[in-house]
Design an enzyme around this catalytic site. Structure first.
Site, PDB file in Angstrom:
ATOM      1  N   ARG A 234       0.811  -1.220   0.000  1.00 43.37           N
ATOM      2  CA  ARG A 234       0.000   0.000   0.000  1.00 43.37           C
ATOM      3  C   ARG A 234       0.848   1.275   0.000  1.00 43.37           C
ATOM      4  NH1 ARG A 234      -3.012  -1.793   5.354  1.00 43.37           N
ATOM      5  NH2 ARG A 234      -0.802  -2.231   5.765  1.00 43.37           N
TER       6      ARG A 234
ATOM      7  N   CYS B 120       1.322  -0.518   9.843  1.00 39.79           N
ATOM      8  CA  CYS B 120       2.441  -1.353   9.372  1.00 39.79           C
ATOM      9  C   CYS B 120       2.377  -2.720  10.065  1.00 39.79           C
ATOM     10  CB  CYS B 120       3.765  -0.665   9.685  1.00 39.79           C
ATOM     11  SG  CYS B 120       5.210  -1.603   9.111  1.00 39.79           S
TER      12      CYS B 120
HETATM   13 ZN    ZN Z   1       5.037  -1.750   6.862  1.00 36.55          ZN
END
Ligand code: ZN
Length: 195
Positions: free
Chosen positions: A43, A101
């Site tokens: 992403r 993340c």
């Molecule tokens: Zn990441």
């Protein structure tokens, strides 16, 4: 190979012709001004976020945008940093973390990584980040960018360029749902660009 082959065909027919001269020039010219170190996360797309053309961004992507401290042992990340700084002469390095993340979430929430021992081992490069974090994923993401910038400065090519004031290090955090880029205050200086 979902969509990849179709994507290549679209690139050849719809995108490449408009940039044919750029690509022809680039065959013999590789002088990117910046090194972007980001997470492998699908992403977070460096060229899209920075609106960079081919040839403008040297990119290293690792899980958790982790930068191992310098080691003389053969290491792909270490070699790529040295090549970007000492050979290509980049003048800016960005270490970019991001919201949500997976790597930082696994560390902040102490996920069981016994089924992914290579990941667990790699994430040890974030030990200092964890030690500095106030807790929570958002805090860890930011402290991790700062810790990786510190690791970056242990690389001789980077240390030399910093001493000669030919290189600027920047820490960014990209927010996936809004597209915002936050510039972190770092030891190297205050944020230079508006978020
Ligand atoms: Zn990441």
């Amino acid at each position: 190979m979902h969509g990849l082959t179709e994507g290549v065909a679209r690139f050849r027919h719809d995108v490449f012709p408009a940039k044919a001269k750029l690509f022809a020039d680039l065959e013999h010219h590789h002088r990117p001004p910046a090194l972007f170190i980001g997470c492998s996360d699908a992403r977070v797309v460096p060229e899209l976020i920075t609106q960079s053309e081919p040839g403008e961004l040297f990119v290293i992507r690792t899980a958790g945008n982790l930068v191992p401290a310098h080691t003389p042992a053969p290491d792909g990340v270490v070699a790529s940093i040295e090549y970007a700084v000492a050979v290509l002469g980049v003048t800016d390095i960005v270490v970019c973390g991001h919201s949500a993340c997976g790597a930082m979430t696994a560390l902040a929430e102490r996920h069981d990584l016994s089924a992914a021992p290579a990941v667990a081992g790699w994430l040890r490069h974030a030990d200092a980040s964890l030690a500095r974090s106030a807790g929570g994923v958002d805090s860890l993401v930011r402290e991790n960018v700062r810790a990786q910038l510190a690791n970056l400065a242990t690389h001789p090519s980077v240390a030399r360029a910093l001493a000669e004031r030919t290189l600027t290090l920047r820490g960014w955090v990209y927010d996936i749902p809004t597209g915002a880029v936050e510039q972190l205050d770092t030891a190297d200086g205050p944020p230079a660009l508006a978020a």
